[in-house]
Design a protein around this motif. Sequence first.
Motif, PDB file in Angstrom:
ATOM      1  N   THR A  54       0.850  -1.196   0.000  1.00  7.02           N
ATOM      2  CA  THR A  54       0.000   0.000   0.000  1.00  7.02           C
ATOM      3  C   THR A  54       0.881   1.240   0.000  1.00  7.02           C
ATOM      4  OG1 THR A  54      -0.148  -0.025   2.398  1.00  7.02           O
ATOM      5  CG2 THR A  54      -1.891  -1.151   1.204  1.00  7.02           C
ATOM      6  N   PRO A  55       0.460   2.286  -0.710  1.00  9.29           N
ATOM      7  CA  PRO A  55       1.286   3.492  -0.736  1.00  9.29           C
ATOM      8  C   PRO A  55       1.333   4.157   0.644  1.00  9.29           C
ATOM      9  CG  PRO A  55      -0.740   3.808  -1.999  1.00  9.29           C
ATOM     10  CD  PRO A  55      -0.729   2.397  -1.527  1.00  9.29           C
ATOM     11  N   LEU A  56       2.487   4.753   0.948  1.00 11.26           N
ATOM     12  CA  LEU A  56       2.660   5.455   2.219  1.00 11.26           C
ATOM     13  C   LEU A  56       2.267   6.910   2.050  1.00 11.26           C
ATOM     14  CD1 LEU A  56       6.144   4.056   3.302  1.00 11.26           C
ATOM     15  CD2 LEU A  56       3.916   3.386   4.176  1.00 11.26           C
ATOM     16  N   ARG A  57       1.631   7.485   3.080  1.00 10.26           N
ATOM     17  CA  ARG A  57       1.284   8.905   3.021  1.00 10.26           C
ATOM     18  C   ARG A  57       1.475   9.525   4.399  1.00 10.26           C
ATOM     19  NH1 ARG A  57      -4.011   9.607   4.793  1.00 10.26           N
ATOM     20  NH2 ARG A  57      -5.116   7.660   5.069  1.00 10.26           N
ATOM     21  N   SER A  58       1.634  10.812   4.425  1.00 11.08           N
ATOM     22  CA  SER A  58       1.846  11.554   5.672  1.00 11.08           C
ATOM     23  C   SER A  58       0.549  11.615   6.454  1.00 11.08           C
ATOM     24  CB  SER A  58       2.316  12.973   5.377  1.00 11.08           C
ATOM     25  OG  SER A  58       3.526  12.962   4.688  1.00 11.08           O
ATOM     26  N   PRO A  59       0.629  11.665   7.783  1.00 10.13           N
ATOM     27  CA  PRO A  59      -0.597  11.811   8.578  1.00 10.13           C
ATOM     28  C   PRO A  59      -1.198  13.196   8.361  1.00 10.13           C
ATOM     29  CG  PRO A  59       1.355  11.832   9.984  1.00 10.13           C
ATOM     30  CD  PRO A  59       1.813  11.533   8.609  1.00 10.13           C
ATOM     31  N   SER A  60      -2.525  13.299   8.493  1.00 11.02           N
ATOM     32  CA  SER A  60      -3.196  14.572   8.250  1.00 11.02           C
ATOM     33  C   SER A  60      -2.966  15.560   9.398  1.00 11.02           C
ATOM     34  CB  SER A  60      -4.690  14.338   8.047  1.00 11.02           C
ATOM     35  OG  SER A  60      -5.211  13.654   9.169  1.00 11.02           O
ATOM     36  N   SER A  61      -2.762  15.094  10.617  1.00 13.82           N
ATOM     37  CA  SER A  61      -2.499  15.995  11.743  1.00 13.82           C
ATOM     38  C   SER A  61      -1.017  15.944  12.092  1.00 13.82           C
ATOM     39  CB  SER A  61      -3.352  15.598  12.948  1.00 13.82           C
ATOM     40  OG  SER A  61      -2.988  14.311  13.379  1.00 13.82           O
ATOM     41  N   SER A  62      -0.547  17.002  12.748  1.00 13.82           N
ATOM     42  CA  SER A  62       0.869  17.042  13.113  1.00 13.82           C
ATOM     43  C   SER A  62       1.141  16.031  14.236  1.00 13.82           C
ATOM     44  CB  SER A  62       1.273  18.443  13.557  1.00 13.82           C
ATOM     45  OG  SER A  62       0.558  18.791  14.712  1.00 13.82           O
TER      46      SER A  62
END
Length: 155
Positions: free
Chosen positions: A12-20
């Motif tokens: 699965t592609p990795l993505r940054s979290p939406s919150s800090s």
Amino acid sequence: MADPSLTSPSGTPLRSPSSSVTLSFPFLSERSRVWEEGREQPLPRELPSPLPTKRTRTYSATVRAHSGPVFKGVCKNFSRSQGHGFIQPSHGGEDIFVHISDIEGEYVPVEGDEVTYKVCRVPPKNLKVQAVEVKITHLKPGTKHETWSGQIISS
């Protein structure tokens, strides 16, 4: 945003979290302002037991040391709180290590006290020696001596 070409082991592609994201450690770093403010005053350290026990030494090493010759020397330094010190041999040579458990008698040695001792090899290589059966023969005049129980006596 994360690189779309990065994927997890499952594919699965990795993505940054939406919150800090903030990291917090379960401990405070030393010398930080919070550490110093919340710190309690240190309790005074107690002196070691006035009845030191002999360190574990093999029977054969004890017999060899006991049957060896008696040497004379002068206490170069001794720290009761650290539990060890050094003796300067009268015949010259390197200073000899002495452990608190190898001192016999009622006084804590101080710099300048004349002592007699026997030697025992220090394992594992048996290249160095340490003083055992250390007895103070002459207290240095004009100094304060402490007994193992804590009494101060002037000599």
